[in-house]
Design a protein around this motif. Structure first.
Motif, PDB file in Angstrom:
ATOM      1  N   ILE A  88       0.837  -1.205   0.000  1.00 10.72           N
ATOM      2  CA  ILE A  88       0.000   0.000   0.000  1.00 10.72           C
ATOM      3  C   ILE A  88       0.873   1.257   0.000  1.00 10.72           C
ATOM      4  O   ILE A  88       0.599   2.214  -0.747  1.00 10.72           O
ATOM      5  N   GLY A  91       2.474   1.390  -3.433  1.00 10.72           N
ATOM      6  CA  GLY A  91       1.456   1.583  -4.453  1.00 10.72           C
ATOM      7  C   GLY A  91       0.849   2.978  -4.429  1.00 10.72           C
ATOM      8  O   GLY A  91       0.699   3.623  -5.474  1.00 10.72           O
ATOM      9  N   ALA A  95       0.893   5.848  -7.292  1.00 10.55           N
ATOM     10  CA  ALA A  95      -0.333   6.450  -7.813  1.00 10.55           C
ATOM     11  C   ALA A  95      -0.269   7.970  -7.726  1.00 10.55           C
ATOM     12  O   ALA A  95      -0.731   8.689  -8.626  1.00 10.55           O
ATOM     13  N   ASN A 103      -2.238   3.749 -11.899  1.00 14.30           N
ATOM     14  CA  ASN A 103      -3.169   2.885 -11.167  1.00 14.30           C
ATOM     15  C   ASN A 103      -2.822   1.408 -11.293  1.00 14.30           C
ATOM     16  O   ASN A 103      -2.889   0.648 -10.318  1.00 14.30           O
ATOM     17  N   SER A 104      -2.473   0.980 -12.500  1.00 13.70           N
ATOM     18  CA  SER A 104      -2.139  -0.437 -12.694  1.00 13.70           C
ATOM     19  C   SER A 104      -0.867  -0.810 -11.942  1.00 13.70           C
ATOM     20  O   SER A 104      -0.781  -1.898 -11.344  1.00 13.70           O
ATOM     21  N   ALA A 106       0.302   0.713  -9.253  1.00 15.57           N
ATOM     22  CA  ALA A 106      -0.002   0.751  -7.822  1.00 15.57           C
ATOM     23  C   ALA A 106      -0.698  -0.536  -7.393  1.00 15.57           C
ATOM     24  O   ALA A 106      -0.357  -1.138  -6.370  1.00 15.57           O
ATOM     25  N   LEU A 107      -1.681  -0.952  -8.194  1.00 16.27           N
ATOM     26  CA  LEU A 107      -2.421  -2.177  -7.886  1.00 16.27           C
ATOM     27  C   LEU A 107      -1.501  -3.395  -7.919  1.00 16.27           C
ATOM     28  O   LEU A 107      -1.596  -4.277  -7.055  1.00 16.27           O
ATOM     29  N   ILE A 110       0.606  -3.591  -4.728  1.00 16.62           N
ATOM     30  CA  ILE A 110      -0.208  -4.021  -3.578  1.00 16.62           C
ATOM     31  C   ILE A 110      -0.488  -5.521  -3.649  1.00 16.62           C
ATOM     32  O   ILE A 110      -0.326  -6.252  -2.666  1.00 16.62           O
ATOM     33  N   LEU A 111      -0.910  -5.987  -4.825  1.00 18.05           N
ATOM     34  CA  LEU A 111      -1.234  -7.405  -4.983  1.00 18.05           C
ATOM     35  C   LEU A 111       0.005  -8.285  -4.819  1.00 18.05           C
ATOM     36  O   LEU A 111      -0.075  -9.367  -4.208  1.00 18.05           O
ATOM     37  N   HIS A 144       2.968  -8.259 -12.924  1.00 17.19           N
ATOM     38  CA  HIS A 144       2.931  -6.792 -12.947  1.00 17.19           C
ATOM     39  C   HIS A 144       2.848  -6.298 -14.397  1.00 17.19           C
ATOM     40  O   HIS A 144       2.031  -5.434 -14.730  1.00 17.19           O
ATOM     41  N   LEU A 147      -0.596  -7.001 -15.897  1.00 13.31           N
ATOM     42  CA  LEU A 147      -1.637  -6.114 -15.369  1.00 13.31           C
ATOM     43  C   LEU A 147      -1.565  -4.741 -16.036  1.00 13.31           C
ATOM     44  O   LEU A 147      -2.605  -4.150 -16.377  1.00 13.31           O
TER      45      LEU A 147
END
Length: 358
Positions: A88, A91, A95, A103-104, A106-107, A110-111, A144, A147
């Motif tokens: 987080i 990410g 962002a 956004n991608s 950052a996501l 996190i994932l 990554h 995504l």
């Protein structure tokens, strides 16, 4: 780009190595598993993740980076909560910087932190080898890239970016995770080696002090004990006190730290009143009331009975500032525990004899 990212990686690993050698980080890594520890570890690896972005290189309205090193290593080492917090932090930071992949990316960070943490639970808390970390890093960074390709329109722009950055980012992040885990492994190996050497040294001193302290803790037995410790270590001074006065002191500074005289150092008084170990890095921490005292660094460990009551202190000193090592700290703890036990056993033996007499 390969050169830039791997140069950035050397900075990350260097910072990681330096941080893992600090007393705060060592204490953090050695804490019992708890939510508090996981939060602190999450913040630590989150900082590494953010640093990985800052050391990245701008390309095609995006940032080629090694951000996922922090999130993935955090998850593999500390578990889901650590991976989530680090992910987080890294990410959200990404962002905030913007760009069509903000956004991608950052996501993905996190994932990947969460996935690494879940893998940690499958390993049931066992440490990951650098090779396994490297392998997972390749898979995570490939995810990554996928995504970014799927949710970063326009597709053609994302595809062009992926063709440019996928090789450098996958290789740099995977190597980074492996090296970071290696740094952590080396840090723990060092602690284990220190513990083994400390145990051997403490055992040797214990064998020599056992017959001495079987007579109880008196100025005479304290002096013999201090002599044994000083002769079997490279310390510059050693002392033992009760709660009010110095029982024995040998080494530098003995001309004013005299047996049966009042305790002169603030650090010793603090250890006796608080019951906590006091580590002194300089003469100000020691707080001797005598000007020009040669004691420059040291550690004071309270001596406690079976009920936790403080009845004295063991003090180890060196003549140079900030020179107390991890070995010195572990040895002081070990010796204090042994001395406390020996004194307590003598006390119980004396009480037993008194009951027999009456």
């Amino acid at each position: 780009m390969y050169v830039w990212l791997f140069q950035s990686l050397t900075v990350i690993i260097t910072v990681a190595f330096i941080l893992t050698q600090t007393p705060i980080a060592r204490a953090l890594f050695n804490l019992e598993s708890s939510v508090k520890k996981q939060i602190y570890l999450g913040l630590f690896f989150g900082f590494i993740s953010m640093l990985g972005t800052l050391l990245g290189v701008q390309t095609n309205d995006a940032i080629a980076n090694i951000r996922d090193v922090g999130a993935i290593t955090g998850g593999l080492f500390g578990g889901p909560i650590v991976g989530l917090i680090a992910g987080i932090m890294g990410g959200m930071h990404r962002a905030y910087l913007g760009g069509f992949t903000a956004n991608s990316c950052a996501l993905a960070t996190i994932l990947n932190g969460i996935f690494a943490g879940l893998l940690y639970t499958r390993k049931k808390g066992k440490y990951f080898s650098p090779l396994l970390g490297f392998t997972f890093g390749i898979l995570a960074e490939s995810f990554h890239m996928l995504l970014v390709l799927l949710i970063s329109p326009p597709f053609n722009k994302a595809l062009t970016l992926i063709k440019t950055v996928s090789g450098p980012m996958i290789s740099a992040n995977a190597v980074g995770v492996g090296l970071f885990l290696l740094v952590i492994k080396v840090s723990f190996m060092e602690k284990e080696i220190v513990s083994a050497i400390t145990a051997e040294k403490v055992l040797k001193i214990t064998e020599k002090t056992l017959p001495i302290l079987s007579k109880g803790l008196t100025p005479e037995t304290a002096d013999e004990t201090v002599k044994v410790i000083l002769e079997n270590t490279n310390l510059d001074a050693v002392g033992i006190t009760d709660t009010e006065k110095i029982l024995a002191f040998r080494g530098i500074g003995s001309y004013h730290h005299k047996p049966l005289s009042p305790i002169l150092t603030i650090s010793t008084k603090k250890a006796l009143s608080s019951g906590k170990i006091i580590l002194m890095k300089n003469e100000f921490d020691i707080g001797c009331s005598v000007k020009d005292c040669p004691l420059m660094s040291g550690i004071v460990v309270p001596l406690k009975d079976s009920e936790g009551n403080v009845f004295g202190a063991l003090k180890l000193y060196r003549k140079e500032r900030n020179t107390m090592t991890l070995f010195d700290v572990e040895m002081a703890k070990g010796l204090a525990n042994i001395l406390s036990l020996q004194v307590e056993l003598n006390k119980l033996e004396t009480e037993k004899k008194m009951k027999t007499l009456f």
